[in-house]
Write a protein that holds these residues in place. Structure first.
Motif, PDB file in Angstrom:
ATOM      1  N   ASP A 127       0.821  -1.212   0.000  1.00  0.00           N
ATOM      2  CA  ASP A 127       0.000   0.000   0.000  1.00  0.00           C
ATOM      3  C   ASP A 127       0.857   1.265   0.000  1.00  0.00           C
ATOM      4  OD1 ASP A 127      -2.293  -1.527  -0.056  1.00  0.00           O
ATOM      5  OD2 ASP A 127      -2.746  -1.273   2.073  1.00  0.00           O
ATOM      6  N   ALA A 128       2.049   1.190   0.609  1.00  0.00           N
ATOM      7  CA  ALA A 128       2.947   2.345   0.673  1.00  0.00           C
ATOM      8  C   ALA A 128       3.801   2.479  -0.588  1.00  0.00           C
ATOM      9  CB  ALA A 128       3.843   2.234   1.900  1.00  0.00           C
ATOM     10  N   GLY A 129       3.768   1.477  -1.459  1.00  0.00           N
ATOM     11  CA  GLY A 129       4.548   1.532  -2.693  1.00  0.00           C
ATOM     12  C   GLY A 129       5.973   1.027  -2.553  1.00  0.00           C
ATOM     13  N   VAL A 130       6.301   0.471  -1.405  1.00  0.00           N
ATOM     14  CA  VAL A 130       7.649  -0.046  -1.168  1.00  0.00           C
ATOM     15  C   VAL A 130       7.825  -1.415  -1.819  1.00  0.00           C
ATOM     16  CG1 VAL A 130       9.271  -0.759   0.640  1.00  0.00           C
ATOM     17  CG2 VAL A 130       7.784   1.215   1.000  1.00  0.00           C
ATOM     18  N   ARG A 131       6.767  -2.188  -1.847  1.00  0.00           N
ATOM     19  CA  ARG A 131       6.772  -3.546  -2.394  1.00  0.00           C
ATOM     20  C   ARG A 131       5.795  -3.584  -3.564  1.00  0.00           C
ATOM     21  NH1 ARG A 131       7.561  -8.856   0.031  1.00  0.00           N
ATOM     22  NH2 ARG A 131       8.217  -7.818   1.930  1.00  0.00           N
ATOM     23  N   GLY A 132       6.127  -4.345  -4.577  1.00  0.00           N
ATOM     24  CA  GLY A 132       5.239  -4.470  -5.725  1.00  0.00           C
ATOM     25  C   GLY A 132       3.990  -5.265  -5.396  1.00  0.00           C
ATOM     26  N   GLY A 133       2.928  -4.989  -6.120  1.00  0.00           N
ATOM     27  CA  GLY A 133       1.684  -5.712  -5.901  1.00  0.00           C
ATOM     28  C   GLY A 133       0.485  -4.802  -6.063  1.00  0.00           C
ATOM     29  N   VAL A 134      -0.686  -5.378  -5.911  1.00  0.00           N
ATOM     30  CA  VAL A 134      -1.939  -4.639  -6.040  1.00  0.00           C
ATOM     31  C   VAL A 134      -2.285  -4.039  -4.684  1.00  0.00           C
ATOM     32  CG1 VAL A 134      -4.392  -4.823  -6.615  1.00  0.00           C
ATOM     33  CG2 VAL A 134      -2.719  -6.209  -7.841  1.00  0.00           C
ATOM     34  N   THR A 135      -2.484  -2.735  -4.658  1.00  0.00           N
ATOM     35  CA  THR A 135      -2.812  -2.063  -3.399  1.00  0.00           C
ATOM     36  C   THR A 135      -4.223  -2.428  -2.945  1.00  0.00           C
ATOM     37  OG1 THR A 135      -3.712  -0.110  -4.474  1.00  0.00           O
ATOM     38  CG2 THR A 135      -1.341  -0.099  -3.995  1.00  0.00           C
ATOM     39  N   THR A 136      -4.479  -2.203  -1.691  1.00  0.00           N
ATOM     40  CA  THR A 136      -5.801  -2.483  -1.128  1.00  0.00           C
ATOM     41  C   THR A 136      -6.871  -1.647  -1.823  1.00  0.00           C
ATOM     42  OG1 THR A 136      -4.769  -2.989   1.001  1.00  0.00           O
ATOM     43  CG2 THR A 136      -7.132  -2.519   1.017  1.00  0.00           C
ATOM     44  N   ALA A 137      -6.566  -0.380  -2.075  1.00  0.00           N
ATOM     45  CA  ALA A 137      -7.528   0.506  -2.735  1.00  0.00           C
ATOM     46  C   ALA A 137      -7.841   0.023  -4.143  1.00  0.00           C
ATOM     47  CB  ALA A 137      -6.996   1.928  -2.773  1.00  0.00           C
ATOM     48  N   GLU A 138      -6.821  -0.395  -4.876  1.00  0.00           N
ATOM     49  CA  GLU A 138      -7.027  -0.887  -6.238  1.00  0.00           C
ATOM     50  C   GLU A 138      -7.828  -2.191  -6.243  1.00  0.00           C
ATOM     51  OE1 GLU A 138      -6.910  -0.891 -10.379  1.00  0.00           O
ATOM     52  OE2 GLU A 138      -6.439   0.695  -8.956  1.00  0.00           O
ATOM     53  N   ALA A 139      -7.537  -3.074  -5.311  1.00  0.00           N
ATOM     54  CA  ALA A 139      -8.283  -4.330  -5.213  1.00  0.00           C
ATOM     55  C   ALA A 139      -9.751  -4.064  -4.892  1.00  0.00           C
ATOM     56  CB  ALA A 139      -7.658  -5.232  -4.153  1.00  0.00           C
ATOM     57  N   GLN A 140     -10.000  -3.105  -4.006  1.00  0.00           N
ATOM     58  CA  GLN A 140     -11.376  -2.739  -3.659  1.00  0.00           C
ATOM     59  C   GLN A 140     -12.100  -2.152  -4.868  1.00  0.00           C
ATOM     60  OE1 GLN A 140     -12.927  -3.435  -0.837  1.00  0.00           O
ATOM     61  NE2 GLN A 140     -14.827  -2.514  -1.547  1.00  0.00           N
ATOM     62  N   ARG A 141     -11.401  -1.316  -5.636  1.00  0.00           N
ATOM     63  CA  ARG A 141     -11.995  -0.708  -6.822  1.00  0.00           C
ATOM     64  C   ARG A 141     -12.378  -1.770  -7.842  1.00  0.00           C
ATOM     65  NH1 ARG A 141     -11.246   1.299 -11.707  1.00  0.00           N
ATOM     66  NH2 ARG A 141      -9.080   0.837 -12.129  1.00  0.00           N
ATOM     67  N   VAL A 142     -11.496  -2.723  -8.076  1.00  0.00           N
ATOM     68  CA  VAL A 142     -11.786  -3.812  -9.020  1.00  0.00           C
ATOM     69  C   VAL A 142     -12.959  -4.653  -8.522  1.00  0.00           C
ATOM     70  CG1 VAL A 142     -10.874  -5.948  -9.993  1.00  0.00           C
ATOM     71  CG2 VAL A 142      -9.455  -3.911  -9.955  1.00  0.00           C
ATOM     72  N   LYS A 143     -12.985  -4.920  -7.236  1.00  0.00           N
ATOM     73  CA  LYS A 143     -14.085  -5.702  -6.652  1.00  0.00           C
ATOM     74  C   LYS A 143     -15.426  -5.011  -6.872  1.00  0.00           C
ATOM     75  CE  LYS A 143     -15.340  -7.871  -2.270  1.00  0.00           C
ATOM     76  NZ  LYS A 143     -14.923  -8.053  -0.866  1.00  0.00           N
ATOM     77  N   GLU A 144     -15.449  -3.691  -6.660  1.00  0.00           N
ATOM     78  CA  GLU A 144     -16.687  -2.934  -6.865  1.00  0.00           C
ATOM     79  C   GLU A 144     -17.093  -2.900  -8.333  1.00  0.00           C
ATOM     80  OE1 GLU A 144     -16.010   0.857  -5.069  1.00  0.00           O
ATOM     81  OE2 GLU A 144     -15.973   0.002  -3.026  1.00  0.00           O
ATOM     82  N   LEU A 145     -16.126  -2.793  -9.215  1.00  0.00           N
ATOM     83  CA  LEU A 145     -16.427  -2.773 -10.653  1.00  0.00           C
ATOM     84  C   LEU A 145     -16.976  -4.119 -11.137  1.00  0.00           C
ATOM     85  CD1 LEU A 145     -13.374  -0.761 -12.059  1.00  0.00           C
ATOM     86  CD2 LEU A 145     -15.763  -0.026 -12.004  1.00  0.00           C
ATOM     87  N   GLU A 146     -16.510  -5.192 -10.536  1.00  0.00           N
ATOM     88  CA  GLU A 146     -16.968  -6.529 -10.938  1.00  0.00           C
ATOM     89  C   GLU A 146     -18.396  -6.798 -10.496  1.00  0.00           C
ATOM     90  OE1 GLU A 146     -13.994  -9.168  -9.409  1.00  0.00           O
ATOM     91  OE2 GLU A 146     -12.744  -8.945 -11.188  1.00  0.00           O
ATOM     92  N   ARG A 147     -18.891  -6.062  -9.523  1.00  0.00           N
ATOM     93  CA  ARG A 147     -20.281  -6.247  -9.092  1.00  0.00           C
ATOM     94  C   ARG A 147     -21.150  -5.719 -10.137  1.00  0.00           C
ATOM     95  NH1 ARG A 147     -20.023  -4.102  -2.979  1.00  0.00           N
ATOM     96  NH2 ARG A 147     -18.383  -5.466  -2.345  1.00  0.00           N
TER      97      ARG A 147
END
Length: 77
Positions: free
Chosen positions: A57-77
């Protein structure tokens, strides 16, 4: 007998902060996590997950942030 404990966001933040502060004194992230987990009352794997999630979430480590995962989850609904 399973014991499932929910930790509040405040406890998680404090635990991550404690690991980060203690990290310089330990030879590895895992060593810092193992030394702090009993003080928090959780298993090291749980605390390591919190630290890794914080780093993503802080951008120190690669990966999908919590905010981005939540956004994708909402879009998939």
């Amino acid at each position: 007998m399973n014991k499932s404990t929910k930790f509040s966001p405040e406890v998680r933040e404090r635990a991550v902060r404690m690991v980060q502060e203690h990290r310089g004194e330990c030879p590895s992230l895992w060593a810092a996590v193992e030394s702090m987990a009993p003080k928090i009352g959780c298993v090291p794997q749980t605390l390591l997950g919190w630290v890794q999630r914080h780093e993503v979430d802080a951008g120190v480590r690669g990966g999908v942030t919590t905010a981005e995962a939540q956004r994708v989850k909402e879009l998939e609904r």
